[in-house]
Design an enzyme around this catalytic site. Structure first.
Site, PDB file in Angstrom:
ATOM      1  N   GLY A  31       0.831  -1.202   0.000  1.00  0.00           N
ATOM      2  CA  GLY A  31       0.000   0.000   0.000  1.00  0.00           C
ATOM      3  C   GLY A  31       0.863   1.248   0.000  1.00  0.00           C
ATOM      4  N   GLY A  66      -1.174   7.905   0.593  1.00  0.00           N
ATOM      5  CA  GLY A  66      -1.510   7.987   2.007  1.00  0.00           C
ATOM      6  C   GLY A  66      -0.348   7.682   2.932  1.00  0.00           C
ATOM      7  N   GLY A 100       1.186   4.871   3.537  1.00  0.00           N
ATOM      8  CA  GLY A 100       2.234   4.029   2.969  1.00  0.00           C
ATOM      9  C   GLY A 100       3.256   4.823   2.183  1.00  0.00           C
ATOM     10  N   SER A 106      -5.288  -0.384  13.516  1.00  0.00           N
ATOM     11  CA  SER A 106      -6.138   0.795  13.691  1.00  0.00           C
ATOM     12  C   SER A 106      -6.681   0.794  15.102  1.00  0.00           C
ATOM     13  CB  SER A 106      -7.303   0.745  12.699  1.00  0.00           C
ATOM     14  OG  SER A 106      -8.354   1.597  13.089  1.00  0.00           O
ATOM     15  N   TYR A 155     -14.379  -4.581   9.385  1.00  0.00           N
ATOM     16  CA  TYR A 155     -13.144  -3.797   9.512  1.00  0.00           C
ATOM     17  C   TYR A 155     -12.548  -3.955  10.912  1.00  0.00           C
ATOM     18  CZ  TYR A 155      -9.921   0.132   9.465  1.00  0.00           C
ATOM     19  OH  TYR A 155      -8.787   0.901   9.544  1.00  0.00           O
TER      20      TYR A 155
END
Length: 292
Positions: free
Chosen positions: A18, A22, A24, A147, A172
């Site tokens: 990724g 963003g 990454g 997260s 998620y």
């Protein structure tokens, strides 16, 4: 960074999934700036090439490589791992950063629910496929981006794929808890190898995260909250710290936020559940289900 010394990553090789946007991309830029050779993984070749160019110019470091893979597909994760092993004779840090949020249930090419496949099974498989190279390069580090949603997660072993009932947020939360449990179990399995495993909450960050398939409420809330969110560079501070800082040399099996070790969801410390999740994950990706 606020370490007492600025770490040098010269001579180190880092792979970041990724890595084309963003957090990454910001992580890749930060580590390239410290002198690392950086490989970024993305789905789209044009976007990845553009990101690599940005990173090279931002970091003043030409040693940026591009790997193309859609990690929702296990075949592509395996192809990616083979390409990385062909390209890098050593691998010092793997940053499992790729992730997504899907409001509606999607099924991957492997017949798996996309959130679980991308957020958990892809890093699980990729890490396992690269472990020998990491161990041969020790001291080495595996850094996984979770997260704060892990705190609300629970692992539904009876419906890991959300086929009975699906909620984007629940899927998620489960996947982000799975990141933490995977890291803790990985750390236990890696004891004595010189490879450490840490996991982190980057903070709520302004990115295009979840843009592919947002519920209207989620999109609206993201818009309202955006001015209060971290920049991607801010979100990258903790992954850069865990990938590079001498302050965390040898630290393994810990969850971090704002570059500090924190407690995670109490479920994440259940070693039996973590071992069960490892076995279930290994079966789903076709790896040996060996006990630790």
């Amino acid at each position: 960074m606020t370490d007492h010394t600025t770490p040098s990553m010269a001579g180190k090789t880092v792979l970041i999934t990724g890595g084309t946007g963003g957090i990454g991309k910001a992580t890749a830029s930060g580590l390239a700036r410290l002198g690392a050779r950086v490989g970024i993984v993305g789905r789209d070749a044009t976007r990845a090439a553009s990101a690599a160019g940005d990173i090279r110019s931002l970091a003043g470091n030409d040693a940026v490589d591009v790997f193309i893979a859609d990690v929702s597909s296990q075949a592509e994760v395996r192809r990616l791992a083979a390409a990385v092993l062909d390209t890098y004779p050593r691998l010092d840090v793997l940053v499992n950063n790729v992730g997504g949020y899907w409001a509606h249930r999607h099924v991957t090419a492997d017949g798996l629910e996309r959130t679980f496949a991308v957020n958990h099974l892809a890093p699980f498989l990729l890490t396992n496929l690269l472990l020998e190279r990491l161990a041969a390069s020790a001291p080495a580090r595996v850094v996984t981006v979770s997260s704060g949603a892990q705190a609300m997660g629970r692992i539904d072993f009876d419906d890991l794929q959300g086929s009975q009932t699906y909620s984007g947020q629940r899927a998620y939360n489960q996947s982000k808890l799975a990141n933490v449990m995977f890291t803790y179990e990985l750390a236990r399995r890696l004891e004595g190898t010189g490879v450490t495993a840490t996991v982190l909450h980057p903070g709520v960050t302004r990115t295009d995260f979840g843009a592919e398939d947002q519920a209207a409420y989620f999109a609206w809330m993201s818009g309202i909250a955006k001015p209060f969110m971290k920049s991607p560079a801010g979100g990258a501070e903790t992954p850069i710290f865990l990938a590079s800082s001498p302050d965390v040399e040898g630290v393994s099996g810990r969850y971090f936020a704002n570059r500090k070790a924190k407690d995670s969801n109490k479920v994440s410390y259940d070693t039996d559940a973590a071992a069960r999740l490892w076995q279930a994950s290994a079966e789903l990706v076709g790896l040996p289900t060996t006990s630790r």
